[in-house]
Design a protein around this motif. Structure first.
Motif, mmCIF file in Angstrom:
data_model
loop_
_atom_site.group_PDB
_atom_site.id
_atom_site.type_symbol
_atom_site.label_atom_id
_atom_site.label_comp_id
_atom_site.label_asym_id
_atom_site.label_seq_id
_atom_site.Cartn_x
_atom_site.Cartn_y
_atom_site.Cartn_z
ATOM 1 N N HIS A 1 0.674 -1.238 -0.006
ATOM 2 C CA HIS A 1 0.028 -0.187 -0.055
ATOM 3 C C HIS A 1 0.965 1.273 0.080
ATOM 4 C CE1 HIS A 1 -3.585 -2.636 0.712
ATOM 5 N NE2 HIS A 1 -2.879 -2.931 1.732
ATOM 6 N N LEU A 2 2.231 1.242 -0.092
ATOM 7 C CA LEU A 2 3.091 2.212 0.044
ATOM 8 C C LEU A 2 3.024 2.995 -1.374
ATOM 9 C CD1 LEU A 2 5.815 0.906 2.345
ATOM 10 C CD2 LEU A 2 3.969 2.578 2.939
ATOM 11 N N VAL A 3 3.014 4.173 -1.522
ATOM 12 C CA VAL A 3 3.429 4.852 -2.667
ATOM 13 C C VAL A 3 4.636 5.666 -2.853
ATOM 14 C CG1 VAL A 3 2.328 6.869 -4.253
ATOM 15 C CG2 VAL A 3 0.742 5.259 -2.950
ATOM 16 N N CYS A 4 5.427 5.448 -3.846
ATOM 17 C CA CYS A 4 6.580 6.031 -3.977
ATOM 18 C C CYS A 4 6.513 7.674 -4.425
ATOM 19 C CB CYS A 4 7.375 5.337 -5.279
ATOM 20 S SG CYS A 4 8.998 5.940 -5.447
ATOM 21 N N ALA A 5 7.311 8.387 -3.458
ATOM 22 C CA ALA A 5 7.203 9.956 -3.718
ATOM 23 C C ALA A 5 8.113 10.207 -5.057
ATOM 24 C CB ALA A 5 7.812 10.531 -2.717
ATOM 25 N N ASN A 6 9.002 9.241 -5.506
ATOM 26 C CA ASN A 6 9.542 9.588 -6.819
ATOM 27 C C ASN A 6 9.106 9.304 -7.952
ATOM 28 O OD1 ASN A 6 12.244 10.354 -8.125
ATOM 29 N ND2 ASN A 6 12.334 8.011 -8.414
ATOM 30 N N CYS A 7 8.263 8.145 -8.299
ATOM 31 C CA CYS A 7 7.430 8.026 -9.475
ATOM 32 C C CYS A 7 5.939 7.994 -9.193
ATOM 33 C CB CYS A 7 7.950 6.619 -9.974
ATOM 34 S SG CYS A 7 7.458 5.193 -9.076
ATOM 35 N N ASN A 8 5.625 8.111 -8.095
ATOM 36 C CA ASN A 8 3.888 8.269 -7.658
ATOM 37 C C ASN A 8 3.424 6.679 -8.152
ATOM 38 O OD1 ASN A 8 2.294 9.905 -6.578
ATOM 39 N ND2 ASN A 8 1.472 10.796 -8.339
ATOM 40 N N VAL B 1 4.898 0.795 -4.455
ATOM 41 C CA VAL B 1 6.480 0.318 -4.235
ATOM 42 C C VAL B 1 6.366 -0.960 -4.567
ATOM 43 C CG1 VAL B 1 7.957 0.150 -2.360
ATOM 44 C CG2 VAL B 1 6.910 2.205 -2.507
ATOM 45 N N SER B 2 5.181 -1.659 -4.481
ATOM 46 C CA SER B 2 5.267 -3.237 -4.868
ATOM 47 C C SER B 2 5.482 -3.353 -6.335
ATOM 48 C CB SER B 2 4.021 -3.727 -4.273
ATOM 49 O OG SER B 2 2.984 -3.368 -4.740
ATOM 50 N N ASP B 3 5.143 -2.376 -6.989
ATOM 51 C CA ASP B 3 5.416 -2.472 -8.281
ATOM 52 C C ASP B 3 6.941 -2.380 -8.925
ATOM 53 O OD1 ASP B 3 2.738 -2.869 -8.634
ATOM 54 O OD2 ASP B 3 2.528 -0.827 -9.499
ATOM 55 N N GLY B 4 7.824 -1.679 -8.136
ATOM 56 C CA GLY B 4 9.067 -1.551 -8.405
ATOM 57 C C GLY B 4 9.321 -0.585 -9.886
ATOM 58 N N ARG B 5 8.734 0.479 -9.943
ATOM 59 C CA ARG B 5 8.950 1.134 -11.299
ATOM 60 C C ARG B 5 10.056 1.794 -11.316
ATOM 61 N NH1 ARG B 5 2.997 4.047 -11.900
ATOM 62 N NH2 ARG B 5 1.798 2.460 -11.819
ATOM 63 N N CYS B 6 10.729 2.450 -10.393
ATOM 64 C CA CYS B 6 11.966 3.216 -10.467
ATOM 65 C C CYS B 6 12.907 2.518 -9.513
ATOM 66 C CB CYS B 6 11.559 4.533 -10.174
ATOM 67 S SG CYS B 6 11.060 5.004 -8.449
ATOM 68 N N PRO B 7 14.232 3.180 -9.632
ATOM 69 C CA PRO B 7 15.175 2.526 -8.655
ATOM 70 C C PRO B 7 14.965 2.868 -7.170
ATOM 71 C CG PRO B 7 16.209 3.929 -10.354
ATOM 72 C CD PRO B 7 14.607 3.875 -10.621
ATOM 73 N N VAL B 8 14.037 3.820 -6.857
ATOM 74 C CA VAL B 8 13.799 4.334 -5.544
ATOM 75 C C VAL B 8 12.865 3.222 -4.979
ATOM 76 C CG1 VAL B 8 12.734 5.977 -3.922
ATOM 77 C CG2 VAL B 8 14.323 6.637 -5.793
ATOM 78 N N CYS B 9 11.783 2.523 -5.515
ATOM 79 C CA CYS B 9 10.838 1.944 -5.128
ATOM 80 C C CYS B 9 11.663 0.366 -5.184
ATOM 81 C CB CYS B 9 9.960 1.526 -6.342
ATOM 82 S SG CYS B 9 8.647 2.919 -6.757
ATOM 83 N N ARG C 1 14.561 -3.204 0.973
ATOM 84 C CA ARG C 1 14.850 -2.887 2.419
ATOM 85 C C ARG C 1 13.921 -3.231 3.131
ATOM 86 N NH1 ARG C 1 13.078 1.121 5.534
ATOM 87 N NH2 ARG C 1 12.019 2.280 3.828
ATOM 88 N N LEU C 2 12.725 -3.364 2.882
ATOM 89 C CA LEU C 2 11.454 -3.851 3.601
ATOM 90 C C LEU C 2 11.380 -5.153 3.654
ATOM 91 C CD1 LEU C 2 8.424 -1.501 2.491
ATOM 92 C CD2 LEU C 2 9.678 -1.734 4.712
ATOM 93 N N GLN C 3 11.959 -6.108 2.622
ATOM 94 C CA GLN C 3 11.837 -7.318 2.745
ATOM 95 C C GLN C 3 12.920 -7.763 3.525
ATOM 96 O OE1 GLN C 3 12.250 -8.087 -1.561
ATOM 97 N NE2 GLN C 3 9.924 -8.170 -1.969
ATOM 98 N N GLU C 4 14.065 -7.103 3.631
ATOM 99 C CA GLU C 4 15.087 -7.706 4.511
ATOM 100 C C GLU C 4 14.827 -7.500 5.806
ATOM 101 O OE1 GLU C 4 18.412 -5.264 3.732
ATOM 102 O OE2 GLU C 4 18.679 -6.108 1.601
#
Length: 62
Positions: free
Chosen positions: A5-12, A15-23, A29-32
Motif C-alpha cells: 500500500h506504499l506509494v513512491c514519492a519519486n514515481c508516484n 512500491v510493490s510494482d518497483g517502477r523506479c530505482p527508489v521503489c 529494504r522492507l523485505q530484509e
C-alpha cells in the motif's frame, strides 16, 4: 509493514510494482527487515499470546 500500500514519492507508483530505482531499493529494504512474525496478522499474534498465557495459567493451577 508491507510495501503493498506504499506509494513512491519519486514515481508516484506503488512500491510493490518497483517502477523506479527508489521503489526497488525500498522494496528490498522492507523485505530484509521482515522477521519470523512478519507474515502473522495482529489478531492471530494476539490469539497465540492469549493461548500461551492461558496454558501457563492452567499449568500454574495444577
Amino acid at each position: 509493514m508491507t510495501c503493498d500500500h506504499l506509494v513512491c514519492a519519486n514515481c508516484n507508483g506503488r512500491v510493490s510494482d518497483g517502477r523506479c530505482p527508489v521503489c526497488r531499493a525500498n522494496r528490498a529494504r522492507l523485505q530484509e527487515q521482515q522477521g519470523p512474525f512478519a507474515a502473522l496478522n495482529p489478531a492471530l499474534l494476539l490469539g497465540l499470546i492469549a493461548a500461551a498465557l492461558l496454558t501457563l495459567v492452567v499449568l500454574a493451577v495444577r
